[in-house]
Design a protein around this motif. Structure first.
Motif, PDB file in Angstrom:
ATOM      1  N   GLN A 160     -34.237 -14.046  -2.256  1.00 38.15           N
ATOM      2  CA  GLN A 160     -32.845 -13.697  -1.981  1.00 38.15           C
ATOM      3  C   GLN A 160     -32.667 -13.288  -0.530  1.00 38.15           C
ATOM      4  O   GLN A 160     -31.640 -13.574   0.088  1.00 38.15           O
ATOM      5  N   ALA A 161     -33.670 -12.620   0.015  1.00 39.34           N
ATOM      6  CA  ALA A 161     -33.587 -12.237   1.423  1.00 39.34           C
ATOM      7  C   ALA A 161     -33.561 -13.485   2.305  1.00 39.34           C
ATOM      8  O   ALA A 161     -32.810 -13.568   3.273  1.00 39.34           O
TER       9      ALA A 161
ATOM     10  N   ALA B  89     -34.076 -12.274   9.796  1.00 41.83           N
ATOM     11  CA  ALA B  89     -34.342 -10.861   9.534  1.00 41.83           C
ATOM     12  C   ALA B  89     -35.439 -10.732   8.483  1.00 41.83           C
ATOM     13  O   ALA B  89     -36.314  -9.869   8.574  1.00 41.83           O
TER      14      ALA B  89
ATOM     15  N   LEU C  26     -29.760 -12.492  15.998  1.00 39.11           N
ATOM     16  CA  LEU C  26     -30.211 -11.458  15.088  1.00 39.11           C
ATOM     17  C   LEU C  26     -29.147 -10.382  14.982  1.00 39.11           C
ATOM     18  O   LEU C  26     -28.824  -9.788  16.002  1.00 39.11           O
TER      19      LEU C  26
ATOM     20  N   GLU D 293     -30.071 -15.099   2.288  1.00 39.61           N
ATOM     21  CA  GLU D 293     -28.984 -14.460   3.044  1.00 39.61           C
ATOM     22  C   GLU D 293     -29.210 -14.442   4.536  1.00 39.61           C
ATOM     23  O   GLU D 293     -28.319 -14.732   5.306  1.00 39.61           O
ATOM     24  N   ARG D 294     -30.384 -14.030   4.962  1.00 38.97           N
ATOM     25  CA  ARG D 294     -30.602 -13.989   6.407  1.00 38.97           C
ATOM     26  C   ARG D 294     -32.087 -14.182   6.671  1.00 38.97           C
ATOM     27  O   ARG D 294     -32.885 -13.264   6.543  1.00 38.97           O
TER      28      ARG D 294
ATOM     29  N   ASN E 208     -26.785  -5.410  14.005  1.00 41.65           N
ATOM     30  CA  ASN E 208     -25.716  -5.887  13.127  1.00 41.65           C
ATOM     31  C   ASN E 208     -25.995  -5.624  11.661  1.00 41.65           C
ATOM     32  O   ASN E 208     -25.349  -6.187  10.805  1.00 41.65           O
ATOM     33  N   LEU E 209     -26.941  -4.799  11.379  1.00 36.42           N
ATOM     34  CA  LEU E 209     -27.254  -4.436   9.989  1.00 36.42           C
ATOM     35  C   LEU E 209     -27.635  -5.632   9.126  1.00 36.42           C
ATOM     36  O   LEU E 209     -26.798  -6.359   8.635  1.00 36.42           O
ATOM     37  N   ALA E 210     -28.930  -5.803   8.941  1.00 36.76           N
ATOM     38  CA  ALA E 210     -29.345  -6.932   8.107  1.00 36.76           C
ATOM     39  C   ALA E 210     -29.582  -6.489   6.676  1.00 36.76           C
ATOM     40  O   ALA E 210     -30.611  -6.751   6.091  1.00 36.76           O
ATOM     41  N   LEU E 211     -28.607  -5.799   6.115  1.00 42.86           N
ATOM     42  CA  LEU E 211     -28.747  -5.422   4.704  1.00 42.86           C
ATOM     43  C   LEU E 211     -28.247  -6.567   3.848  1.00 42.86           C
ATOM     44  O   LEU E 211     -27.310  -7.260   4.217  1.00 42.86           O
ATOM     45  N   TYR E 212     -28.860  -6.759   2.697  1.00 44.72           N
ATOM     46  CA  TYR E 212     -28.498  -7.878   1.845  1.00 44.72           C
ATOM     47  C   TYR E 212     -27.464  -7.456   0.829  1.00 44.72           C
ATOM     48  O   TYR E 212     -27.725  -6.654  -0.051  1.00 44.72           O
TER      49      TYR E 212
ATOM     50  N   MET F 289     -39.215  -8.871   8.734  1.00 47.94           N
ATOM     51  CA  MET F 289     -39.683  -7.837   7.819  1.00 47.94           C
ATOM     52  C   MET F 289     -40.946  -8.212   7.085  1.00 47.94           C
ATOM     53  O   MET F 289     -41.350  -7.543   6.154  1.00 47.94           O
TER      54      MET F 289
ATOM     55  N   PHE G  58     -31.709  -3.323  12.699  1.00 49.01           N
ATOM     56  CA  PHE G  58     -30.930  -4.359  13.354  1.00 49.01           C
ATOM     57  C   PHE G  58     -29.573  -3.833  13.754  1.00 49.01           C
ATOM     58  O   PHE G  58     -28.936  -3.106  13.009  1.00 49.01           O
TER      59      PHE G  58
END
Lengths: 364, 259, 298
Positions: free
Chosen positions: A206-207, A214, C298, A210-211, B88-92, A218, B86
């Motif tokens: 899922q990560a 990033a 990013l 989405e992006r 821009n906040l790389a939260l999903y 990680m 990050f």
């Protein structure tokens, strides 16, 4: 912990699930033969849809080549089951494994590319696959097609036409046998995907969806994650294809085409991507619809007046895809969530979301 | 660890003929809280992205402890002990907060898709252990009650804290924070600043901070590097840097233009 | 040897048509990072539209062409503005979603064409028919010559536009960061409208010529248009020059394989040869011959 467990078991969601399974098990006894056949197609198709749901729904990799893996599974089953007379207990999983192996071989090439390029490459895989099928007559029967083996486990458990199985006075016929076999396999595959979604690789997928960049920073290995998704998807596609071929009992290489791939894509979009049950709902709509359409008055029967069923189905799928993506991208599961959402006192106002189904931990 | 945790020498990045930054030299001692500041467009985020192996520099070298950082791929950073947040906040958005933090634990776990899907032994054990660790990270930043929520539903300040929790959950040796107080209200800024100090104090991590807000940086940093238009114009303790005429000109000049 | 040159000419011409289709993809991709899977079906509609107008309604050929261009460009612009823009901006959906909408559109349109006009082949009604120039033993059909001429003119136009107008840079800025582009005053809506309008027009011209191979619109045209995909993969999604080179390579591959088909590759290998070439190229250069590793923010 046990109080929370009891609470979970008694929750409306758990009751809904149980009810759903009970209905699914009892269904064949209330359906006509034709409807039973449709239901069987839905259940078998759902297995393939669940597979695509892992690749495209969770990992976000658009694949238009699903039909190829269905075909690989079908022909593996045919060669092992009919040409070599294997027992179904072996050729069904073998179909999945061979398809998964194909996925493993193809994936690294395909996945070096950004998502959109992948979609195109999978079209290439599909067409090249069809070409290979057309030219491998000893396995596929060439352009004229071939027959597929009936599922046979033992002399008492043989799915041939006219055979029935008696369980405590309850008679199951040909369609019903396939239905229950499909249902069992579907249940196992749903369990697998549910587990996957709550663990390390499921989250990684899922990560990645989405992006990607990033996710990489990680520590997620993008290639490995995407390949895993591809392999899982191909495995389920292979099993689905084997059952599908067997139930249809006859197919031609031209049947594993782009339209078939798009049906599966439509199923996961309509049902809801990134959910466990979404693909099942989508399969219900897509494969159930195909049969309903045949009965509509303005649809032509056998080439006579009116619109052809293929054309009409395609248009319906296309409109449904566009419609859902524009109105509710989370599909039917998303619509369901909208109607059942209630504000929560804790957790910062989060709404109930079907993707949270079955999270292992109890709420704080 | 002997020697600097991070040593940057002659680092430069250009996109075609556009220079993002050039000839940057600094080192960060173990356990130090080092900041890189500069007006917008100075090249700070580009520098960060080079250190995260997103961009490949056109010149220079970077040593992480005794390893060559530039030889690592982006996905090897986590295992090498580098964690970052990050800008821009790389939260999903589709996952719960807890799952988001668990992404940070990915490199510390081993179960593959088979173990996960079949839910045996290793996967079960790992889930239990690492969910605990993730909750601890959330508790540290004060967000443990949000574990089951979706990031979308939460305020910006809370989301920043969750990002930080995720970076902490990675158990980094070097923690890189990308503009932690960008776009924040006075109250949120104070909260995050205090959190950053607490992380440094209680966890003793080596920290590299990129920030635009000079006030925050002067409060928390032990040494500061100032960039302006891609050039390094100062590198010293906050007290000295604050009085450096070139630094003042870089920031004041910007304020004069804005006025 | 004349066989080779005949095939080479036809392959080059077919390649030019693929180049047109590929250009349609490139134009949209350059402004919004979206692959418009419906490009092939737009082409299909265009071919049928021109055929219907010219043959059934007796409209002069070039007028049919212009009407089709106007209608398809308008439809494309409308679809982008009404549907895609809404999905992308208001619903904040990722590009993935937009691409899948175009896939949905593609199936709907293709099926609609088949439903409305049926599976039989039709006449295109073009004025050059099967007239040709004969030279050195090679037959230079006029429709194929016109394809090459049109493409040359269009590509030259692209080059000039990119080089000498502000829109080239503005387009790339929009694709890179739409918010920033808006902030800087770039007329983003106009850029998108321009891109889709041009793509729609290119689809019409491509459809015109593709239908000329073999000189009649038929439902399989949609599938033929899919062969433009290997072209854009080869050429990279961003480069108009790449689209042209990619297209021509694919056209040549397809016809030369068809002409010189070795039996051991099975029948109809020429239909998949472009895809095989595509995959082989990708093994060596993952972003195509002209593509570059995309820089992600990013």
């Amino acid at each position: 912990m046990s109080a929370a467990l009891v609470q979970r078991v008694r929750s409306p969601r758990a009751l809904g699930w149980t009810a759903g399974w009970v209905v699914a098990i009892l269904l064949p006894s209330v359906l006509s033969e034709g409807q039973e056949s449709t239901a069987t197609f839905v259940v078998i198709g759902a297995i393939g849809a669940v597979g695509l749901g892992v690749l495209t729904g969770y990992a976000g990799q658009i694949s238009l080549g699903h039909a190829f893996f269905l075909g690989v599974g079908a022909y593996t089953g045919a060669v092992l089951g009919a040409n070599h007379h294997w027992n179904a207990i072996f050729w069904i999983p073998a179909a999945g494994l061979v398809a998964a192996l194909c996925g493993l071989i193809i994936a690294p090439t395909a996945l070096r590319l950004r998502g959109l390029y992948l979609a195109i490459v999978t079209i290439g895989v599909l067409f090249i696959g069809q070409d290979i099928f057309l030219n491998s007559s000893s396995w596929t029967g060439g352009p004229e097609g071939r027959e597929f083996p009936i599922v046979h486990f033992s002399s008492s458990l043989d799915f041939a036409y006219g055979n029935t199985l008696n369980i405590g006075g309850y008679t199951i016929d040909h369609n019903g046998l396939y239905y229950y076999l499909g249902l069992i396999i579907l249940a196992i595959s749903l369990l697998f995907v549910w587990n996957l979604s709550r663990t390390r690789m499921g989250r990684a997928m899922q990560a990645v969806r989405e992006r990607e960049l990033a996710a990489s920073v990680m520590g997620i290995d993008l290639a490995r994650t995407k390949i895993a998704a591809f392999v899982v998807s191909s495995f389920f596609a292979g099993i689905c294809g084997a059952l599908y071929g067997s139930f249809l009992s006859f197919a031609q290489p031209g049947d594993w085409d782009l339209t078939l791939s798009i049906q599966y894509l439509a199923a996961i979009i309509i049902g809801g991507m990134g959910t466990v049950m979404g693909p099942v709902l989508g399969a219900f709509v897509v494969f159930g619809l195909a049969d309903v359409i045949k009965t509509l008055s303005f649809v032509s029967q056998n080439g006579s007046g009116g619109i052809s069923p293929n054309d009409f189905s395609s248009m319906v799928y296309g409109v449904l895809i566009i419609g859902f993506l524009v109105v509710e991208p989370r599909g039917l599961m998303g619509l369901g969530a909208r109607f059942t959402s209630r504000p929560r006192r804790r957790g910062g106002g989060a709404t109930l979301d079907p993707r949270r189904e079955g999270r292992q931990f109890a709420p704080d | 660890m002997t020697g600097p945790a991070l040593r940057v020498s002659g680092l430069g990045l250009r996109f075609g003929s556009v220079v993002a930054f050039e000839d940057v030299n600094f080192s960060v001692e173990p356990g130090e809280l080092f900041a890189v500041i500069g007006p917008n467009g100075a090249g700070k985020t580009s520098l960060f992205n080079v250190l995260s192996r997103v961009y490949t520099p056109s010149a220079g070298s970077v040593r992480l402890g005794d390893r060559d950082l530039l030889a690592l791929k982006a996905r090897q950073l986590a295992a090498a002990g580098v964690g970052r947040t990050f800008q821009n906040l790389a939260l999903y958005g589709d996952m719960t907060v807890l799952d988001n933090v668990l992404i940070g634990r990915h490199h510390l776990m081993r179960s593959g898709f088979m173990a996960g899907g079949l839910w045996f032994g290793r996967a079960r054990r790992e889930e239990r252990v690492h969910r605990e660790a993730a909750r601890e990270a959330l508790a540290f930043v004060g967000a443990e009650s949000c574990a089951d929520a979706r990031p979308k539903a939460l305020p910006y300040g809370t989301r920043k804290k969750i990002e930080l929790a995720r970076a902490l959950a990675m158990e980094p040796g070097l923690l890189m924070l990308d503009e932690p107080v960008a776009g924040m209200s006075e109250a949120e800024r104070a909260e995050i600043t205090e959190l950053v100090q607490r992380v440094h104090r209680e966890r003793g991590l080596t920290m590299l901070l990129v920030e635009h807000d000079m006030g925050m940086v002067m409060q928390v940093a032990q040494r500061v590097l100032v960039l302006d238009f891609g050039r390094q114009i100062a590198c010293d303790v906050p007290a000295v840097v604050q009085r450096d005429p070139e630094v003042i000109r870089a920031y004041l000049g910007e304020e004069l233009q804005a006025a | 040897m004349t066989k080779f040159w005949q095939l080479a000419f036809e392959g080059f011409s077919l390649g030019c048509v693929y180049a047109l289709i590929a250009l349609g993809f490139t134009v949209i991709y350059r402004s919004s990072a979206v692959i418009n899977f419906a490009q092939g079906s737009m082409l299909l509609i265009a071919a049928y539209l021109i055929s219907w107008l010219t043959v059934n309604e007796g409209v002069p050929f070039f007028v049919s062409m212009l009407i089709s261009i106007a209608m398809l460009a308008a439809a494309a612009v409308g679809f982008q503005a009404a549907v895609l823009r809404r999905v992308r901006r208001m619903l904040e959906q990722p590009i993935f979603t937009v691409v899948m909408i175009t896939i949905g559109l593609s199936i709907t349109l293709t099926a609609a064409v088949d439903a409305i006009w049926g599976p039989q082949q039709r006449l295109l009604g073009d004025p050059w028919g099967s007239s040709a120039v004969h030279a050195a033993g090679v037959v230079f059909n006029w429709d194929k010559l016109w394809a090459i001429i049109f493409v040359a003119v269009i590509v030259a136009g692209f080059y000039a536009f990119d080089r000498y107008s502000r829109y080239g840079l503005a387009t790339r800025a929009t694709a890179a960061d739409e918010e920033a582009a808006l902030a800087v005053g770039i007329p983003v809506m106009r850029i998108h409208a321009l891109a889709w309008g041009v793509a729609g027009s290119l689809a019409v011209v491509a459809g015109l010529f593709l239908a000329g191979f073999p000189n009649s619109p038929n439902p399989a045209l949609g599938n033929s248009a899919l062969l433009a995909f290997p072209a854009i993969i080869l050429g990279g999604l961003e480069s108009p020059l790449g689209a042209v080179v990619g297209g021509i390579v694919i056209g040549l591959v397809q016809l030369l394989t068809q002409g010189y088909e070795p039996g051991w590759l099975g029948n109809n290998f020429y239909e998949v040869a472009p895809y095989v070439v595509m995959i082989i190229v990708l093994l060596i250069r993952p972003y195509g011959l002209f593509g570059a590793r995309p820089v992600e923010r990013l």
